[in-house]
Motif scaffolding. Sequence first.
Motif, PDB file in Angstrom:
ATOM      1  N   LEU A  73     -58.556  -0.472  20.228  1.00 19.23           N
ATOM      2  CA  LEU A  73     -57.172  -0.205  19.814  1.00 19.23           C
ATOM      3  C   LEU A  73     -56.185  -0.612  20.901  1.00 19.23           C
ATOM      4  N   GLU A  74     -56.551  -0.349  22.151  1.00 21.67           N
ATOM      5  CA  GLU A  74     -55.693  -0.758  23.260  1.00 21.67           C
ATOM      6  C   GLU A  74     -55.568  -2.277  23.307  1.00 21.67           C
ATOM      7  N   GLU A  75     -56.674  -2.981  23.126  1.00 22.54           N
ATOM      8  CA  GLU A  75     -56.640  -4.452  23.111  1.00 22.54           C
ATOM      9  C   GLU A  75     -55.782  -4.991  21.974  1.00 22.54           C
ATOM     10  N   GLY A 132     -50.193   1.608  21.784  1.00 17.48           N
ATOM     11  CA  GLY A 132     -49.790   2.234  23.028  1.00 17.48           C
ATOM     12  C   GLY A 132     -50.227   3.671  23.179  1.00 17.48           C
ATOM     13  N   ALA A 133     -50.600   4.310  22.053  1.00 13.70           N
ATOM     14  CA  ALA A 133     -50.974   5.727  22.115  1.00 13.70           C
ATOM     15  C   ALA A 133     -52.038   6.032  21.082  1.00 13.70           C
ATOM     16  N   LYS A 142     -62.614  15.432  25.361  1.00 16.52           N
ATOM     17  CA  LYS A 142     -62.455  14.207  24.577  1.00 16.52           C
ATOM     18  C   LYS A 142     -61.336  13.348  25.157  1.00 16.52           C
ATOM     19  N   ALA A 143     -60.242  13.968  25.550  1.00 14.29           N
ATOM     20  CA  ALA A 143     -59.134  13.221  26.151  1.00 14.29           C
ATOM     21  C   ALA A 143     -59.564  12.539  27.442  1.00 14.29           C
ATOM     22  N   LYS A 173     -56.994   1.634  29.859  1.00 15.45           N
ATOM     23  CA  LYS A 173     -56.290   1.374  31.115  1.00 15.45           C
ATOM     24  C   LYS A 173     -54.834   1.821  31.077  1.00 15.45           C
ATOM     25  N   ARG A 174     -54.171   1.632  29.944  1.00 13.46           N
ATOM     26  CA  ARG A 174     -52.749   1.925  29.851  1.00 13.46           C
ATOM     27  C   ARG A 174     -52.400   2.851  28.697  1.00 13.46           C
ATOM     28  N   MET A 175     -53.305   3.057  27.802  1.00 11.04           N
ATOM     29  CA  MET A 175     -53.027   3.795  26.576  1.00 11.04           C
ATOM     30  C   MET A 175     -52.756   5.273  26.860  1.00 11.04           C
ATOM     31  N   VAL A 176     -51.783   5.810  26.174  1.00 19.58           N
ATOM     32  CA  VAL A 176     -51.476   7.236  26.233  1.00 19.58           C
ATOM     33  C   VAL A 176     -52.455   7.944  25.296  1.00 19.58           C
TER      34      VAL A 176
END
Length: 78
Positions: A8-10, A14-15, A29-30, A38-41
């Motif tokens: 999903l990040e690729e 963004g979240a 889990k979080a 790497k950057r995803m909220v």
Amino acid sequence: MQETAAELEELGYGALWFGEATGREALTKAALLLAATKRMVIATGIANIYGRDPVTMSAPRRKRWPRLTPIDSFSGWA
């Protein structure tokens, strides 16, 4: 779960929000999802406070989660 979050990040998301209704403990889990991105909220929609043992939550964080992710940098858990 981690592969899906990374994919999903690729794809540019963004979240990633999730609830605790799936039966998995939300904070663990979080941490696992953060380790896969790497950057995803990563955000919990709901984390049931009544399912949290105060003694466990007050234990040193290093015993709860291994250092899988730089969570300290933005959580204030230094």
